[in-house]
Design an enzyme around this catalytic site. Structure first.
Site, PDB file in Angstrom:
ATOM      1  NE  ARG A 259     -67.601 -17.578 -10.605  1.00  0.00           N
ATOM      2  CZ  ARG A 259     -68.579 -18.402 -11.017  1.00  0.00           C
ATOM      3  NH1 ARG A 259     -68.294 -19.445 -11.769  1.00  0.00           N
ATOM      4  NH2 ARG A 259     -69.838 -18.161 -10.702  1.00  0.00           N
ATOM      5  CG  HIS A 263     -68.630 -19.937  -6.466  1.00  0.00           C
ATOM      6  ND1 HIS A 263     -68.450 -18.596  -6.254  1.00  0.00           N
ATOM      7  CD2 HIS A 263     -68.732 -20.501  -5.238  1.00  0.00           C
ATOM      8  CE1 HIS A 263     -68.458 -18.356  -4.948  1.00  0.00           C
ATOM      9  NE2 HIS A 263     -68.622 -19.497  -4.315  1.00  0.00           N
ATOM     10  CE1 TYR A 272     -72.938 -20.145 -12.770  1.00  0.00           C
ATOM     11  CE2 TYR A 272     -73.269 -22.151 -11.492  1.00  0.00           C
ATOM     12  CZ  TYR A 272     -72.470 -21.089 -11.874  1.00  0.00           C
ATOM     13  OH  TYR A 272     -71.200 -20.987 -11.377  1.00  0.00           O
TER      14      TYR A 272
HETATM   15  C1  LIG Z   1     -72.662 -14.689   4.528  1.00  0.00           C
HETATM   16  C2  LIG Z   1     -72.511 -15.721   3.459  1.00  0.00           C
HETATM   17  N1  LIG Z   1     -73.599 -16.104   2.747  1.00  0.00           N
HETATM   18  C3  LIG Z   1     -73.470 -17.024   1.768  1.00  0.00           C
HETATM   19  C4  LIG Z   1     -72.258 -17.594   1.502  1.00  0.00           C
HETATM   20  C5  LIG Z   1     -72.112 -18.620   0.393  1.00  0.00           C
HETATM   21  N2  LIG Z   1     -71.412 -17.972  -0.730  1.00  0.00           N
HETATM   22  C6  LIG Z   1     -70.088 -18.123  -0.877  1.00  0.00           C
HETATM   23  S1  LIG Z   1     -69.508 -17.212  -2.160  1.00  0.00           S
HETATM   24  C7  LIG Z   1     -71.040 -16.656  -2.550  1.00  0.00           C
HETATM   25  C8  LIG Z   1     -71.244 -15.742  -3.723  1.00  0.00           C
HETATM   26  C9  LIG Z   1     -70.343 -14.564  -3.700  1.00  0.00           C
HETATM   27  O1  LIG Z   1     -70.444 -13.875  -4.906  1.00  0.00           O
HETATM   28  P1  LIG Z   1     -69.616 -12.590  -5.193  1.00  0.00           P
HETATM   29  O2  LIG Z   1     -69.685 -11.667  -4.025  1.00  0.00           O
HETATM   30  O3  LIG Z   1     -70.070 -12.065  -6.496  1.00  0.00           O
HETATM   31  O4  LIG Z   1     -68.107 -13.093  -5.274  1.00  0.00           O
HETATM   32  P2  LIG Z   1     -67.459 -14.184  -6.264  1.00  0.00           P
HETATM   33  O5  LIG Z   1     -67.644 -15.515  -5.586  1.00  0.00           O
HETATM   34  O6  LIG Z   1     -68.162 -14.108  -7.561  1.00  0.00           O
HETATM   35  O7  LIG Z   1     -66.025 -13.841  -6.352  1.00  0.00           O
HETATM   36  C10 LIG Z   1     -71.990 -17.159  -1.663  1.00  0.00           C
HETATM   37  C11 LIG Z   1     -73.428 -16.839  -1.721  1.00  0.00           C
HETATM   38  C12 LIG Z   1     -71.156 -17.174   2.285  1.00  0.00           C
HETATM   39  N3  LIG Z   1     -69.916 -17.652   2.058  1.00  0.00           N
HETATM   40  N4  LIG Z   1     -71.302 -16.232   3.225  1.00  0.00           N
END
Ligand SMILES: Cc1ncc(C[n+]2csc(CCOP(=O)(O)OP(=O)(O)O)c2C)c(N)n1
Length: 366
Positions: A259, A263, A272
């Site tokens: 990425r 985020h 980070y």
């Molecule tokens: C159930 C839940 N917990 C926490 C969040 C907050 N949150 C949004 S995206 C994310 C990280 C997701 O990471 P990843 O699965 O690696 O996908 P990426 O964002 O890197 O595409 C978090 C913790 C959420 N949206 N839903």
């Protein structure tokens, strides 16, 4: 391509184009990828890049709530969705704008979603794409359910389910994979491993050496693929789809990508990760690889390249205008489409909102 050649425990991953656009995996190159089709897929990568930039611009100008950029993940988006056929289902997480566009979701609707409109999830009837899913990992079991239904109905279709590296730590992911293994559902677990779940790096997400090897525990193949390599992503997903479609059960694909952006627009990645890490990754641009390859094959002229970017800039502007014309929102939309009858606590909140908007103050009971 034989998936069994890419046992994740042996550490081998699918690679076809290197970072300079040279073919390093000639025997893996999908036979059906004609020059015309490759140009079309490059087109879609450009479309995604331009649409992504436009979303960022709108968010920075206060015209969009929040937005999760796809920058750097174009090959993973396009190479995977490109293998789907009519009737197949696509189940996105929230970083799959390119895959959704490729399967027929209008860009204006995706913009509307990020502008806060419920109507942004109201796709045309013939588009087999589930809505964007913000709660991490919850879409994975929905996707397996779709695949199971398709199997019971003998549809012969495949469900392509996307999620991030962080989602592999959720129970939803394990339950879905276990179910898929037991019931041999025709689906592909497509993990976009972009190395971070917000601020949590892949290295502290799991003690497993790879994400793909998790599939082994559920009794189906897992493969690693260079996620910045359009051809490799296409080849691996095509092989997985062929297995699922022919009754061979699910496959897990770990697309190793990066990425490049934040985020979401609410994130500051400099807190980070080091600037040098990002700089080093920038040279591995998925679009650049394909462009270099196409140039070497004599398939791309500078004039055609300029025309392509201009065409998509105009298209994206028009879609942004359409989305903005559909705003302002009706605040009732956030309550009205989930339940046939609103539960009392939501009815209270709806009334509360109406009173606030009408300047009548807070309700006294409830
Ligand atoms: C159930 C839940 N917990 C926490 C969040 C907050 N949150 C949004 S995206 C994310 C990280 C997701 O990471 P990843 O699965 O690696 O996908 P990426 O964002 O890197 O595409 C978090 C913790 C959420 N949206 N839903």
């Amino acid at each position: 391509m034989n998936l069994a050649d890419f046992d994740p425990l042996a550490g081998r991953r699918v690679e076809i184009l290197d970072i300079q656009g040279n073919v390093v995996g000639r025997d893996l190159r999908p036979a059906d990828l004609s020059d015309a089709r490759l140009l079309d897929l490059y087109d879609r990568m450009v479309y995604l890049r331009v649409a992504d930039q436009q979303a960022l611009t709108m968010q920075r100008a206060g015209r969009m709530g929040t937005y999760p950029p796809t920058l750097g993940q174009e090959a993973a988006n396009i190479g995977s969705a490109a293998v789907l056929e009519e009737g197949d289902w696509l189940v996105p997480s929230f970083r799959e704008m390119g895959a959704m566009l490729l399967r027929g979701v209008p860009l204006a609707l995706i913009y509307m979603y990020w502008m806060g409109s419920e109507w942004g999830s109201h796709f045309p009837e013939n588009v087999r794409v589930l809505p964007i899913c913000a709660p991490v990992g919850t879409q994975i079991s929905h996707g397996v359910g779709l695949a199971w239904a398709a199997k019971l109905k003998k549809e012969g279709t495949v469900t392509l389910i996307y999620f991030g590296d962080g989602a592999t730590s959720k129970g939803d992911c394990h339950e879905a994979m276990n179910f898929a293994g037991v019931f041999q559902t025709p689906c592909i677990f497509f993990c976009q491993n972009n190395q971070y779940a917000i601020s949590v790096p892949r290295s502290t997400q799991t003690a497993a050496a790879t994400l793909a090897q998790k599939a082994v525990a559920y009794g189906f193949p897992g493969v690693m693929v260079d996620g910045n390599d359009l051809l490799a992503v296409y080849a691996a997903t095509q092989a997985a789809a062929a297995q699922a479609r022919s009754g061979g059960g699910p496959v897990f694909i770990e697309a190793q990508t990066y990425r490049l952006g934040p985020h979401t627009t609410a994130d500051d990645p400099s807190r980070y990760r080091l600037e040098e890490e990002v700089k080093a990754q920038e040279s591995d641009d998925p679009l650049r690889r394909v462009r270099l390859y196409l140039e070497k094959q004599g398939l791309l002229t500078p004039a055609a390249e300029t025309e392509r970017w201009e065409r998509y800039r105009a298209l994206v502007q028009a879609e942004a205008k359409k989305a903005e014309a559909a705003i302002p929102l009706n605040p009732d939309d956030i309550f009205d489409y989930h339940y046939a009858t609103l539960p009392p606590y939501l009815a209270f909140q709806k009334d509360y909102l109406h009173r606030i908007l009408a300047g009548r103050g807070e309700p006294t009971d409830g």
